[in-house]
Write a protein that holds these residues in place. Structure first.
Motif, PDB file in Angstrom:
ATOM      1  N   VAL A  70       0.857  -1.183   0.000  1.00  0.00           N
ATOM      2  CA  VAL A  70       0.000   0.000   0.000  1.00  0.00           C
ATOM      3  C   VAL A  70       0.892   1.232   0.000  1.00  0.00           C
ATOM      4  O   VAL A  70       1.872   1.295   0.740  1.00  0.00           O
ATOM      5  N   LYS A  71       0.553   2.192  -0.838  1.00  0.00           N
ATOM      6  CA  LYS A  71       1.316   3.442  -0.941  1.00  0.00           C
ATOM      7  C   LYS A  71       0.406   4.624  -0.647  1.00  0.00           C
ATOM      8  O   LYS A  71      -0.809   4.540  -0.802  1.00  0.00           O
ATOM      9  N   VAL A  72       1.003   5.730  -0.242  1.00  0.00           N
ATOM     10  CA  VAL A  72       0.252   6.968  -0.040  1.00  0.00           C
ATOM     11  C   VAL A  72      -0.410   7.353  -1.361  1.00  0.00           C
ATOM     12  O   VAL A  72       0.219   7.315  -2.410  1.00  0.00           O
ATOM     13  N   GLY A  73      -1.674   7.681  -1.301  1.00  0.00           N
ATOM     14  CA  GLY A  73      -2.435   8.057  -2.490  1.00  0.00           C
ATOM     15  C   GLY A  73      -3.301   6.934  -3.028  1.00  0.00           C
ATOM     16  O   GLY A  73      -4.198   7.175  -3.829  1.00  0.00           O
ATOM     17  N   ASP A  74      -3.069   5.690  -2.601  1.00  0.00           N
ATOM     18  CA  ASP A  74      -3.902   4.569  -3.023  1.00  0.00           C
ATOM     19  C   ASP A  74      -5.279   4.666  -2.379  1.00  0.00           C
ATOM     20  O   ASP A  74      -5.448   5.297  -1.344  1.00  0.00           O
ATOM     21  N   ARG A  75      -6.253   4.020  -2.993  1.00  0.00           N
ATOM     22  CA  ARG A  75      -7.570   3.816  -2.364  1.00  0.00           C
ATOM     23  C   ARG A  75      -7.609   2.379  -1.902  1.00  0.00           C
ATOM     24  O   ARG A  75      -7.226   1.476  -2.641  1.00  0.00           O
ATOM     25  N   VAL A  76      -8.046   2.167  -0.675  1.00  0.00           N
ATOM     26  CA  VAL A  76      -8.057   0.824  -0.111  1.00  0.00           C
ATOM     27  C   VAL A  76      -9.462   0.436   0.329  1.00  0.00           C
ATOM     28  O   VAL A  76     -10.269   1.269   0.710  1.00  0.00           O
ATOM     29  N   LEU A  77      -9.731  -0.873   0.258  1.00  0.00           N
ATOM     30  CA  LEU A  77     -11.004  -1.448   0.661  1.00  0.00           C
ATOM     31  C   LEU A  77     -10.811  -2.158   1.990  1.00  0.00           C
ATOM     32  O   LEU A  77      -9.879  -2.960   2.140  1.00  0.00           O
ATOM     33  N   PHE A  78     -11.668  -1.861   2.973  1.00  0.00           N
ATOM     34  CA  PHE A  78     -11.497  -2.399   4.319  1.00  0.00           C
ATOM     35  C   PHE A  78     -12.829  -2.390   5.046  1.00  0.00           C
ATOM     36  O   PHE A  78     -13.801  -1.788   4.590  1.00  0.00           O
ATOM     37  N   ASN A  79     -12.876  -3.050   6.190  1.00  0.00           N
ATOM     38  CA  ASN A  79     -14.064  -3.049   7.042  1.00  0.00           C
ATOM     39  C   ASN A  79     -13.896  -1.932   8.067  1.00  0.00           C
ATOM     40  O   ASN A  79     -13.105  -2.047   9.004  1.00  0.00           O
ATOM     41  N   ALA A  80     -14.648  -0.868   7.916  1.00  0.00           N
ATOM     42  CA  ALA A  80     -14.498   0.302   8.786  1.00  0.00           C
ATOM     43  C   ALA A  80     -14.913   0.014  10.225  1.00  0.00           C
ATOM     44  O   ALA A  80     -14.439   0.664  11.152  1.00  0.00           O
ATOM     45  N   GLU A  81     -15.777  -0.963  10.433  1.00  0.00           N
ATOM     46  CA  GLU A  81     -16.250  -1.260  11.786  1.00  0.00           C
ATOM     47  C   GLU A  81     -15.163  -1.880  12.658  1.00  0.00           C
ATOM     48  O   GLU A  81     -15.240  -1.809  13.873  1.00  0.00           O
TER      49      GLU A  81
END
Length: 117
Positions: A70-81
């Motif tokens: 993962v790099k700065v500026g990427d969009r990432v998918l995750f579970n926010a909860e």
């Protein structure tokens, strides 16, 4: 004897301190929620509607020195909860481990899925 008094210490000044993420941590900013969402068919889904556990996309603002994919500026998918929230200057951010990231959307196309945002 060298001591730092609370009034003369480094936190006593109004200087801004840069935040550096450590180890495998990732700092993510969630996009602002508009409240209502629309399905791909155009149906309006109110903000109060309960949905199944939903993954979220966020923008990476900082990464630790042990983060590999993962790099700065990427969009990432995750579970926010499942993440920790921190407030910095009135804005809410999430802190997570790299292993909690499910997918990365970036311009780097080494091993992609063929899907694009």
């Amino acid at each position: 004897m060298n001591t730092v008094s609370e009034t003369n210490g480094p936190l006593a000044s109004d200087a801004k301190l840069e935040i550096q993420m450590l180890h495998d941590r990732v700092l993510v900013r969630m996009p602002s929620e508009d409240g209502e969402r629309r399905s791909t068919g155009g149906i309006v889904i109110p903000a109060t509607a309960q949905v199944a556990r939903r993954l979220s996309w966020g923008n990476v603002l900082g990464v630790g020195n042990n983060v590999r994919n993962v790099k700065v500026g990427d969009r990432v998918l995750f579970n926010a909860e499942d993440q920790l929230e921190v407030e910095i200057q009135g804005n809410a951010y999430l802190v997570m481990r790299e292993r909690d990231v499910h997918a990365v959307a970036s311009e780097r196309t080494e091993h992609g899925t063929g899907l694009y945002l």
